[in-house]
Design an enzyme around this catalytic site. Structure first.
Site, mmCIF file in Angstrom:
data_model
loop_
_atom_site.group_PDB
_atom_site.id
_atom_site.type_symbol
_atom_site.label_atom_id
_atom_site.label_comp_id
_atom_site.label_asym_id
_atom_site.label_seq_id
_atom_site.Cartn_x
_atom_site.Cartn_y
_atom_site.Cartn_z
ATOM 1 N N LYS A 35 23.242 11.475 0.355
ATOM 2 C CA LYS A 35 24.253 11.753 -0.672
ATOM 3 C C LYS A 35 25.128 12.909 -0.212
ATOM 4 O O LYS A 35 24.783 13.617 0.744
ATOM 5 C CB LYS A 35 23.560 12.089 -1.996
ATOM 6 C CG LYS A 35 22.703 13.338 -1.940
ATOM 7 C CD LYS A 35 21.874 13.502 -3.205
ATOM 8 C CE LYS A 35 21.016 14.747 -3.120
ATOM 9 N NZ LYS A 35 20.047 14.811 -4.231
ATOM 10 N N ARG A 130 16.214 16.186 -16.487
ATOM 11 C CA ARG A 130 17.559 15.890 -15.998
ATOM 12 C C ARG A 130 17.786 14.401 -16.256
ATOM 13 O O ARG A 130 18.413 14.055 -17.239
ATOM 14 C CB ARG A 130 17.637 16.277 -14.524
ATOM 15 C CG ARG A 130 18.933 16.863 -14.092
ATOM 16 C CD ARG A 130 18.900 17.431 -12.698
ATOM 17 N NE ARG A 130 18.335 16.510 -11.691
ATOM 18 C CZ ARG A 130 18.353 16.714 -10.387
ATOM 19 N NH1 ARG A 130 18.898 17.822 -9.904
ATOM 20 N NH2 ARG A 130 17.836 15.845 -9.540
ATOM 21 N N TYR A 253 38.702 43.783 4.673
ATOM 22 C CA TYR A 253 39.154 43.984 3.288
ATOM 23 C C TYR A 253 38.154 44.824 2.505
ATOM 24 O O TYR A 253 36.950 44.636 2.597
ATOM 25 C CB TYR A 253 39.297 42.638 2.587
ATOM 26 C CG TYR A 253 40.476 41.824 3.060
ATOM 27 C CD1 TYR A 253 41.781 42.293 2.892
ATOM 28 C CD2 TYR A 253 40.283 40.587 3.654
ATOM 29 C CE1 TYR A 253 42.861 41.528 3.324
ATOM 30 C CE2 TYR A 253 41.359 39.820 4.076
ATOM 31 C CZ TYR A 253 42.645 40.300 3.911
ATOM 32 O OH TYR A 253 43.711 39.550 4.331
ATOM 33 N N MET A 301 39.237 34.929 5.104
ATOM 34 C CA MET A 301 39.460 33.478 5.035
ATOM 35 C C MET A 301 39.256 32.803 6.387
ATOM 36 O O MET A 301 38.660 31.735 6.480
ATOM 37 C CB MET A 301 40.876 33.190 4.515
ATOM 38 C CG MET A 301 41.134 31.701 4.341
ATOM 39 S SD MET A 301 42.802 31.324 3.808
ATOM 40 C CE MET A 301 42.777 31.800 2.100
HETATM 41 C C1 LIG Z 1 18.818 14.851 -3.558
HETATM 42 C C2 LIG Z 1 17.607 14.133 -3.993
HETATM 43 C C3 LIG Z 1 16.488 14.080 -3.176
HETATM 44 C C4 LIG Z 1 16.386 14.814 -1.866
HETATM 45 O O1 LIG Z 1 16.015 16.142 -2.109
HETATM 46 P P1 LIG Z 1 15.655 17.117 -0.897
HETATM 47 O O2 LIG Z 1 15.173 18.343 -1.548
HETATM 48 O O3 LIG Z 1 16.919 17.328 -0.151
HETATM 49 O O4 LIG Z 1 14.639 16.401 -0.090
HETATM 50 C C5 LIG Z 1 15.415 13.330 -3.601
HETATM 51 N N1 LIG Z 1 15.438 12.690 -4.780
HETATM 52 C C6 LIG Z 1 16.497 12.734 -5.595
HETATM 53 C C7 LIG Z 1 16.459 11.999 -6.892
HETATM 54 C C8 LIG Z 1 17.617 13.459 -5.240
HETATM 55 O O5 LIG Z 1 18.676 13.495 -6.050
#
Ligand SMILES: *Cc1c(COP(=O)(O)O)cnc(C)c1O
Length: 364
Positions: A35, A130, A253, A301
């Site tokens: 993702k 969640r 800065y 930056m």
């Molecule tokens: C992002 C995600 C993972 C992976 O989590 P990591 O801590 O990066 O291994 C696993 N399960 C779900 C539902 C997620 O959203």
């Protein structure tokens, strides 16, 4: 010549990290979680390194489509499932497995017209609060799905809030077990932290996210090398200037750093517009020519300053490693930079800026 900053994606490190997950849970299948554009690495760029995964897990239809375009015919799981009813058409067309976590998603499925029933992962909210059905509502959701002609196999899933911390997973495992012990179907429980830290759990499919990219899921308690994980991303640049300071001179800065005595600093072509965190105070580790030193003053930056007190050979053109693999076998864990910035490696990886050119290296 282009600005000297670049990011490298190490295919062999990705493959090594995936193999590491397999070693931890020999009987499980492994989702490579890609993702957020593969945690900022780029789906197309990690594909070679992660293609020995049993499947890819992600959230966006666009990313699922890109995986199919790369020729991936194996499983793809949508971790949040569908966002509206017509998403199901894409699931049918691209053969996507999807999470079901709300009653609405079951409703949409019941009205979906498809020739091939869908493989779904029914998600339980076992305490994270969640996504998912509560343990009390889980069984009736399962029964509704089981009665739909649109649904093929139902797998059972939950997600841990504390797999990397002292609270652990047992309270969630107990809630999950109590509500599912007599239901058929494969289970998917473990994220990276649970895959490595709780390898004895029954999780037929583990979801390996951060570990694939070579960061310790329980940093800073443990390091990537403690888990035998290798950095899959290197961010590196070069010095484009040096300055010689006298005692009392300040840097950057807000004059956040004041030299206590005469010293030399280097100016590296990397700043927060490249994705390097601005919240790194003086003292954040950095490598110059593979040698460990520290940042001084505020990150701006396009530039940041590094201490060259112990690197008299360094000058314009010297290689600066912000994180990842440095020259001559040196390395700087991204987890250390994240800690100095008050965040986690996930955020740094995902924040790699568009303007940074990326190359895939170390082919399998
Ligand atoms: C992002 C995600 C993972 C992976 O989590 P990591 O801590 O990066 O291994 C696993 N399960 C779900 C539902 C997620 O959203």
């Amino acid at each position: 010549m282009p600005r000297p900053i670049e990011a490298l994606i190490h295919s062999q490190a990705l493959a090594h990290n995936l193999a590491r997950a397999r070693r931890a849970v020999a009987d499980a299948r492994v989702w490579a979680v890609v993702k957020a554009n593969a945690y900022g690495h780029g789906i197309e760029r990690v594909f070679e390194g992660l293609r020995s995964a049993d499947g890819f897990a992600l959230l966006d239809f666009d990313e699922a489509q890109r995986l199919r375009q790369l020729g991936w015919r194996g499983p793809i799981l949508l971790l949040e499932g569908c966002f509206e009813a017509r998403d199901l058409e894409l699931c049918s067309r691209l053969n996507l497995w999807h999470v079901v976590h709300t009653g609405e998603q079951i409703e949409w499925l019941s009205r979906h017209k498809t020739h091939t029933p869908h493989r779904v992962f029914l998600k339980m909210n076992s305490g994270m609060n969640r996504l998912g059905f509560t343990p009390a509502a889980f069984r009736s959701a399962w029964a509704r799905l089981d009665g739909l002609p649109q649904v093929d196999e139902i797998s059972l899933m939950t997600h841990f809030s504390d797999a990397d911390g002292p609270r652990g997973v047992s309270h969630q495992v107990a809630a999950f077990e109590a509500a599912t012990h007599d239901l058929p179907g494969e289970r998917s429980l473990s994220n990276s932290a649970a895959t490595l830290g709780h390898p004895g759990l029954r999780s037929d499919w583990v979801r390996a996210g951060i570990l694939s990219y070579g960061s310790a899921p329980d940093a800073p308690a443990r390091s990537a090398s403690d888990w035998d994980l290798r950095p899959a991303m290197t961010l590196r640049t070069r010095l484009i200037a040096t300055q010689t300071l006298q005692a009392g001179d300040t840097v950057g800065y807000g004059s956040q750093f004041t030299a206590e005595h005469a010293m030399r600093i280097g100016i590296a072509a990397c700043g927060y517009a490249d994705g390097y965190p601005r919240h790194c105070a003086t003292g954040t580790p950095v490598l110059v020519d593979g040698q460990r030193t520290r940042t001084v003053g505020r990150v701006s930056m396009d530039m940041l300053a590094v201490d060259l007190t112990h690197a008299p050979q360094a000058g314009v053109g010297s290689e600066v490693t912000l994180w990842g693999q440095g020259p001559q076998g040196s390395s700087l864990p991204i987890d250390e930079v994240a800690q100095a910035a008050g965040t986690i490696a996930y955020e740094l990886m995902c924040a790699l800026a568009m303007r940074v050119p990326v190359r895939v290296v170390d082919p399998l």
